[in-house]
Design an enzyme around this catalytic site. Sequence first.
Site, PDB file in Angstrom:
ATOM      1  N   HIS A 133      42.259  45.262 -31.289  1.00 13.73           N
ATOM      2  CA  HIS A 133      43.414  45.235 -32.192  1.00 13.73           C
ATOM      3  C   HIS A 133      44.062  46.606 -32.337  1.00 13.73           C
ATOM      4  O   HIS A 133      44.881  46.804 -33.222  1.00 13.73           O
ATOM      5  CB  HIS A 133      43.011  44.685 -33.561  1.00 13.73           C
ATOM      6  CG  HIS A 133      41.993  45.503 -34.282  1.00 13.73           C
ATOM      7  ND1 HIS A 133      40.684  45.558 -33.878  1.00 13.73           N
ATOM      8  CD2 HIS A 133      42.083  46.286 -35.380  1.00 13.73           C
ATOM      9  CE1 HIS A 133      40.006  46.341 -34.704  1.00 13.73           C
ATOM     10  NE2 HIS A 133      40.828  46.799 -35.616  1.00 13.73           N
ATOM     11  N   HIS A 134      43.731  47.529 -31.468  1.00 10.97           N
ATOM     12  CA  HIS A 134      44.357  48.848 -31.461  1.00 10.97           C
ATOM     13  C   HIS A 134      45.166  48.993 -30.180  1.00 10.97           C
ATOM     14  O   HIS A 134      44.917  49.863 -29.356  1.00 10.97           O
ATOM     15  CB  HIS A 134      43.306  49.960 -31.560  1.00 10.97           C
ATOM     16  CG  HIS A 134      42.575  49.960 -32.862  1.00 10.97           C
ATOM     17  ND1 HIS A 134      41.338  50.561 -33.013  1.00 10.97           N
ATOM     18  CD2 HIS A 134      42.886  49.445 -34.070  1.00 10.97           C
ATOM     19  CE1 HIS A 134      40.931  50.406 -34.257  1.00 10.97           C
ATOM     20  NE2 HIS A 134      41.853  49.739 -34.917  1.00 10.97           N
ATOM     21  N   ALA A 135      46.136  48.101 -30.013  1.00 15.59           N
ATOM     22  CA  ALA A 135      46.934  48.099 -28.784  1.00 15.59           C
ATOM     23  C   ALA A 135      47.740  49.392 -28.672  1.00 15.59           C
ATOM     24  O   ALA A 135      48.184  49.967 -29.666  1.00 15.59           O
ATOM     25  CB  ALA A 135      47.872  46.899 -28.776  1.00 15.59           C
TER      26      ALA A 135
END
Length: 257
Positions: free
Chosen positions: A184-186
């Site tokens: 979720h840390h694109a």
Amino acid sequence: MVSRYQQPFNILKNCTFGAPNDPCMQEYQQQQPFKTYGTNGILAGIKKRHTAGGKEPELFIFGGPSRFEGYEPGFAGKAIADPRYFTWTILKGHTRNRSGYVRIRSQDPTQPPEINFRYFNDGHDGDYDLTAVREGIEFVRTINQRAEQLSWLDTNHGNEIVPGPDIDTKTEMDAFIKKEAWGHHASCSNKMGHLSDPKAVVDNQFKVIGTENVRIVDASIFPTIPGLFIVLPIYMIAEKASDDILREAYLHDQKTS
């Protein structure tokens, strides 16, 4: 990777996680040192190099007494409902996989774009990432076995429930990873680069190339993933962008005054 033990962990003894008269909350409010709520909940963190990798550690493996199987509705309550669980989380950083994409679906700006990370099975670096995560699973299993022998985690026997002892072969572990891995840390979809770089989206002042008065200041502008956790680099680019904007405004005022 989640294990269930026969007895609760002592660090969570008597903790009710915010319920009325929570003794652990009282300890925290009294600022007693080295108490449960005064920590981030992680008992151990390990940086590890992939055996086929380079000098930089690509795996960060951290564990704590909770049941965490991913972000979903109600995950926090599930994590603390039973103090007999312990979770190891395996982070694979520094990916060199460039096969993911972001594509516009339509001319309607309210429609979200199509985002496909293509984490694995790209025939190149995605396959490398897959083997690294598998190595992390194997490493955690050796930790659990050794920790039980030395009574590091607890004095009672642990039972691995995720992925579970039935998932043991290379093929089984790879299938589990592909099903369960997430991020979720694109980042890195709007690369900062030189004007001559056809893949560059923003220049060194965060301005979108070919436009006016538009800047991008977020994790998307990194040319490559900056480390294992990207929050600190985001703070740094925000500070630089602030300086750039203020400097430009000042120079504009000087010219017009």
